[in-house]
Design a protein around this motif. Structure first.
Motif, short mmCIF file in Angstrom:
data_model
loop_
_atom_site.label_atom_id
_atom_site.label_comp_id
_atom_site.label_asym_id
_atom_site.label_seq_id
_atom_site.Cartn_x
_atom_site.Cartn_y
_atom_site.Cartn_z
N LEU A 44 0.82 -1.20 0.00
CA LEU A 44 0.00 0.00 0.00
C LEU A 44 0.86 1.26 0.00
N ARG A 48 1.01 4.03 -2.88
CA ARG A 48 0.71 5.43 -2.59
C ARG A 48 1.84 6.36 -3.00
N GLN A 109 -9.22 -3.96 -3.44
CA GLN A 109 -10.09 -2.85 -3.10
C GLN A 109 -11.40 -3.29 -2.46
N TYR B 3 -14.57 7.98 3.08
CA TYR B 3 -14.60 6.76 2.29
C TYR B 3 -13.66 6.93 1.12
N TYR B 4 -12.96 5.88 0.79
CA TYR B 4 -11.95 6.05 -0.22
C TYR B 4 -12.02 4.95 -1.28
N SER B 5 -11.36 5.20 -2.34
CA SER B 5 -11.27 4.22 -3.40
C SER B 5 -9.82 3.97 -3.73
N LEU B 6 -9.47 2.73 -3.93
CA LEU B 6 -8.10 2.40 -4.28
C LEU B 6 -7.82 2.67 -5.73
N VAL B 7 -8.85 2.79 -6.52
CA VAL B 7 -8.67 2.95 -7.95
C VAL B 7 -9.46 4.15 -8.44
N THR B 12 -4.95 3.48 -15.59
CA THR B 12 -4.47 2.34 -14.84
C THR B 12 -3.69 2.77 -13.60
N LEU B 14 -2.82 4.09 -10.03
CA LEU B 14 -3.46 4.03 -8.73
C LEU B 14 -3.40 5.38 -8.05
N LEU B 16 -3.82 6.55 -4.37
CA LEU B 16 -4.04 6.15 -2.98
C LEU B 16 -3.61 7.26 -2.03
N HIS B 17 -3.36 8.41 -2.57
CA HIS B 17 -2.73 9.46 -1.77
C HIS B 17 -3.66 10.05 -0.73
N ILE B 19 -5.62 8.41 1.18
CA ILE B 19 -5.90 7.48 2.27
C ILE B 19 -5.17 7.94 3.53
N ASP B 20 -5.89 8.06 4.60
CA ASP B 20 -5.25 8.47 5.85
C ASP B 20 -4.59 7.27 6.52
N CYS B 24 -5.03 3.08 6.48
CA CYS B 24 -3.90 2.24 6.11
C CYS B 24 -3.76 1.08 7.08
N PHE B 27 -6.64 -1.34 6.65
CA PHE B 27 -6.44 -2.17 5.46
C PHE B 27 -5.48 -3.31 5.77
#
Lengths: 120, 120
Positions: A44, A48, A109, B3-7, B12, B14, B16-17, B19-20, B24, B27
Motif C-alpha cells: 500500500l 501510494r 479494493q 470513504y476512499y477508493s483504491l482505484v 491504470t 493508482l 491512494l494518496h 488514504i489516511d 492504512c 487495510f
DNA sequence: CTGGATCCCTATCGATACTG
DNA sequence: CAGTATCGATAGGGATCCAG
C-alpha cells in the motif's frame, strides 16, 4: 443439501461452489501471500508513492528495516514489485509495483471496502 | 471518516494518496486477519458447504484438528462464522458464515480472479 | 541511504495423547 | 464426533550493530 450463496449479482464473479481442490489451494496461497505480516502495508505504501526504502519505513508504522528488507525480497520474488537501482552516488533504489502488483492492489479494493463496511 | 477508493477512474494509475493513516492500518489489519495460515481455506470450506468439524479437517489439506479448533475460535470472535450446537446425542456442531463472513468471501473473489489471471 | 549479520526471545506449529 | 492438553521444535520478529 443447502449452502450459503456467495454469488449474488454479476456473472463475472467466481462461483465458489464449484472450485476444485487445486483452485482451493491456489486461493489459500494467494490470500496468505499478501496476508503475511507487513506485506499489505508495504504494498500500500508503494502504491501510494513511497518509492524509497526509508520512505516505506517511515510510512508503515512499526515496520523495522530488517523486516522491510526481507519483505521486499519476497514481494520481488513473487513478482509484485520491481527494484530499480539508479547508479548515482550514493546509490538510489526505488521500488514500484509491477503490473501484476498493481492488479493485485486493485483486486484488494473490495476487501478494503469490506473492512470499511463492517467497521464498528 | 472519509470513504476512499483504491482505484480512480482516470487510468491504470493508482491513486491512494488521500488514504489516511488510520485507513492504512485498517487495510493492513483486514488483509492480515484473513491471510493468517489456514483461515482462508477454512472459510472457503465452510462457504462451499462443509459445516461439520470433521468435514473441514478432511477438506482442507494439511490442517490439523488443533489448528482448526484454534482458527474456528478466532474466526468466531472476528464475527465471520457462527457456531451452532444441535442438542442431539451425540452433539452436532455446525459452522456457517455470518453475513459479515459471507460478505468477506464475496469481497475476496476479485483476489481469486487475480490469482487465476496471473497463474503461470 | 540501503540494507546485511547477529543475537535472542516469543509465537506458532505439528505430533501425540486424551476426553465427554 | 468435536474437541482439549501438553510438549518439543522451529519460524518469525525486535533490537542492535555494522557496511558499502
Amino acid at each position: 443439501m443447502t449452502y450459503y450463496s456467495l454469488v449474488t449479482n454479476t456473472d463475472t464473479q467466481l462461483d465458489l461452489h464449484h472450485i476444485d481442490d487445486d483452485a482451493c489451494l491456489k486461493f489459500q496461497g494467494a490470500v496468505e501471500l499478501v496476508g503475511k505480516r507487513w506485506s499489505s502495508g508495504i504494498l500500500l505504501a508503494i502504491a501510494r508513492g513511497s518509492e524509497r526504502f526509508s520512505d516505506i519505513v517511515s510510512v508503515v508504522i512499526g515496520l523495522s528495516d530488517r523486516l522491510l528488507s526481507q519483505r521486499l525480497r519476497e514481494l520481488e520474488i513473487a513478482g509484485l514489485i520491481e527494484r530499480v537501482v539508479v547508479p548515482t552516488v550514493p546509490v538510489q533504489v526505488r521500488y514500484r509495483l509491477t503490473p501484476k502488483g498493481a492488479d493485485l492492489m486493485e483486486s484488494l479494493q473490495p476487501l478494503a471496502s469490506w473492512r470499511n463496511r463492517w467497521a464498528e
